[in-house]
Design an enzyme around this catalytic site. Structure first.
Site, PDB file in Angstrom:
ATOM      1  N   TYR A  53       0.824  -1.422   0.124  1.00 33.31           N
ATOM      2  CA  TYR A  53       0.095   0.147   0.070  1.00 33.31           C
ATOM      3  C   TYR A  53       0.858   1.345  -0.063  1.00 33.31           C
ATOM      4  O   TYR A  53       0.330   2.411  -0.706  1.00 33.31           O
ATOM      5  CB  TYR A  53      -1.141   0.040   1.290  1.00 33.31           C
ATOM      6  N   HIS A 106     -14.642   1.172  -0.896  1.00 35.26           N
ATOM      7  CA  HIS A 106     -13.187   0.206  -0.460  1.00 35.26           C
ATOM      8  C   HIS A 106     -12.280   1.105   0.442  1.00 35.26           C
ATOM      9  O   HIS A 106     -11.056   0.677   0.377  1.00 35.26           O
ATOM     10  CB  HIS A 106     -12.656  -0.424  -1.655  1.00 35.26           C
ATOM     11  N   SER A 174     -15.089  -4.166 -13.599  1.00 35.82           N
ATOM     12  CA  SER A 174     -14.967  -5.393 -14.444  1.00 35.82           C
ATOM     13  C   SER A 174     -16.214  -6.262 -13.809  1.00 35.82           C
ATOM     14  O   SER A 174     -16.513  -7.444 -14.547  1.00 35.82           O
ATOM     15  CB  SER A 174     -13.969  -6.575 -14.007  1.00 35.82           C
TER      16      SER A 174
HETATM   17  P1  OAD Z   1     -10.488  -4.639 -12.248  1.00 30.12           P
HETATM   18  O1  OAD Z   1      -9.058  -4.584 -12.539  1.00 30.12           O
HETATM   19  O2  OAD Z   1     -11.191  -6.021 -11.846  1.00 30.12           O
HETATM   20  O3  OAD Z   1     -11.308  -3.962 -13.745  1.00 30.12           O
HETATM   21  C1  OAD Z   1     -11.075  -3.042 -14.363  1.00 30.12           C
HETATM   22  C2  OAD Z   1     -11.905  -2.814 -15.514  1.00 30.12           C
HETATM   23  O4  OAD Z   1     -11.806  -1.452 -16.086  1.00 30.12           O
HETATM   24  C3  OAD Z   1     -12.000  -3.656 -16.518  1.00 30.12           C
HETATM   25  O5  OAD Z   1     -13.320  -4.101 -16.983  1.00 30.12           O
HETATM   26  C4  OAD Z   1     -11.243  -3.087 -17.804  1.00 30.12           C
HETATM   27  O6  OAD Z   1     -11.802  -3.499 -18.975  1.00 30.12           O
HETATM   28  C5  OAD Z   1     -11.317  -1.633 -17.542  1.00 30.12           C
HETATM   29  N1  OAD Z   1     -10.454  -0.861 -18.148  1.00 30.12           N
HETATM   30  C6  OAD Z   1      -9.293  -1.089 -18.268  1.00 30.12           C
HETATM   31  N2  OAD Z   1      -8.839   0.112 -18.696  1.00 30.12           N
HETATM   32  C7  OAD Z   1      -9.821   0.994 -19.158  1.00 30.12           C
HETATM   33  C8  OAD Z   1      -9.823   2.246 -19.784  1.00 30.12           C
HETATM   34  N3  OAD Z   1      -8.979   2.946 -19.951  1.00 30.12           N
HETATM   35  N4  OAD Z   1     -10.989   3.060 -19.667  1.00 30.12           N
HETATM   36  C9  OAD Z   1     -12.280   2.303 -19.185  1.00 30.12           C
HETATM   37  N5  OAD Z   1     -12.178   1.052 -18.685  1.00 30.12           N
HETATM   38  C10 OAD Z   1     -10.916   0.363 -18.468  1.00 30.12           C
HETATM   39  O7  OAD Z   1     -10.979  -3.529 -11.251  1.00 30.12           O
HETATM   40  P2  OAD Z   1     -12.244  -3.113 -10.491  1.00 30.12           P
HETATM   41  O8  OAD Z   1     -13.550  -3.640 -10.928  1.00 30.12           O
HETATM   42  O9  OAD Z   1     -12.149  -1.757  -9.989  1.00 30.12           O
HETATM   43  O10 OAD Z   1     -10.888  -4.524  -4.377  1.00 30.12           O
HETATM   44  O11 OAD Z   1     -11.831  -4.089  -9.397  1.00 30.12           O
HETATM   45  C11 OAD Z   1     -13.067  -4.054  -8.225  1.00 30.12           C
HETATM   46  C12 OAD Z   1     -12.071  -4.480  -6.909  1.00 30.12           C
HETATM   47  O12 OAD Z   1     -11.289  -5.643  -7.185  1.00 30.12           O
HETATM   48  C13 OAD Z   1     -11.150  -3.425  -6.543  1.00 30.12           C
HETATM   49  O13 OAD Z   1     -11.825  -2.308  -5.882  1.00 30.12           O
HETATM   50  C14 OAD Z   1     -10.153  -4.085  -5.639  1.00 30.12           C
HETATM   51  C15 OAD Z   1     -10.011  -5.318  -6.325  1.00 30.12           C
HETATM   52  O14 OAD Z   1      -9.601  -6.365  -5.917  1.00 30.12           O
HETATM   53  C16 OAD Z   1     -10.276  -4.607  -3.171  1.00 30.12           C
HETATM   54  O15 OAD Z   1      -8.873  -4.672  -3.178  1.00 30.12           O
HETATM   55  C17 OAD Z   1     -11.191  -4.921  -2.188  1.00 30.12           C
END
Ligand code: OAD
Length: 231
Positions: A53, A106, A174
């Site tokens: 972190y 989060h 995602s």
């Molecule tokens: P993810 O890494 O799971 O997903 C990222 C998403 O962003 C994917 O669907 C990509 O297609 C999209 N993406 C990537 N680049 C992009 C761009 N330039 N413009 C638009 N979209 C883009 O991340 P999160 O969904 O945020 O939690 O993950 C959710 C949680 O899982 C996080 O908060 C974290 C993680 O584990 C904890 O740590 C508790």
């Protein structure tokens, strides 16, 4: 048009230089979730977790908000009704881009939390293991981020907002992590119009009324400008 609720994920900060979790080369391909994002991982190896972190805090501090963060802040200022931003991100880029009252479900890298008495304070750039809590003096400081197995923050408030919204959008997430991935169903249940803006379809894409795929810095400003045209 009434109240808008927007859920954001790591994808909105990707073009600010902050890596996502599950894209190729993402954080979860370099680190095991069990090691750095669970209470058990912290208990086993607090040095590793604080280091993880600390690095993310340093990166986030150097990052600047992008056109997508700015567009959402503009929407919040200009929309005639309330625009609630709920983020899964622990960076402060929505606020740096001008957004207000962001619900960090989060947690945030900017915060420190005492595991003993739950006191919160501003995290130093580098947190060290055994740092005392300023309130109870126990050596139990940890980053104020939510780990797997812990309850996300602001859930009661978020469900109230979802129950009142007329439009819901998920941006750059995602759809793999709950409860956030299920917010779209709450919005649909009250008849809200639902939008997904993402680089690629999420795991819950079929739940959305409308989708726009592409980099957030392109899709979000265009979507905001289209919405403003409907005011
Ligand atoms: P993810 O890494 O799971 O997903 C990222 C998403 O962003 C994917 O669907 C990509 O297609 C999209 N993406 C990537 N680049 C992009 C761009 N330039 N413009 C638009 N979209 C883009 O991340 P999160 O969904 O945020 O939690 O993950 C959710 C949680 O899982 C996080 O908060 C974290 C993680 O584990 C904890 O740590 C508790």
């Amino acid at each position: 048009m009434g109240k808008i609720v927007i859920l954001t994920g790591a994808g909105i900060s990707a073009e600010s230089g902050l890596g996502t979790f599950r894209d190729e080369g993402g954080l979860w391909s370099q680190h095991r979730i069990e090691d750095v994002a669970t209470p058990e991982g912290f208990a086993r190896n607090p040095e590793l977790v604080q280091g993880f972190y600390n690095t993310r805090r340093t990166h986030a501090a150097k990052a600047s908000p992008n056109a997508a963060h700015m567009a959402l802040a503009l929407l919040q200022r200009e929309w005639p009704d309330e625009v609630v931003i709920v983020t899964q991100n622990v960076d402060g880029l929505h606020e740096a881009g001008g957004a207000e009252d962001v619900l960090h479900m989060h947690g945030t890298l900017a915060g420190a939390l005492c595991s003993a008495c739950r006191h919160r304070w501003q995290a130093p750039e580098e947190m060290r293991v055994g740092q005392p809590c300023p309130a109870c003096q126990e050596p139990t400081a940890r980053p104020d981020v939510v780990w797997f197995g812990e309850m996300p923050y602001f859930m009661d408030q978020i469900y109230v907002h979802l129950a009142e919204c007329e439009l819901f959008a998920a941006i750059g997430t995602s759809g793999q992590v709950y409860p956030a991935a299920a917010f779209v169903h709450e919005a649909l249940a009250v008849g809200a119009q639902t939008f997904e803006l993402n680089l690629e379809p999420s795991d819950v894409v079929s739940a959305f009324d409308e989708t726009r795929f592409g980099p957030a810095t392109e899709t979000v400003p265009r979507w905001v400008s289209d919405l403003m045209g409907t005011r």
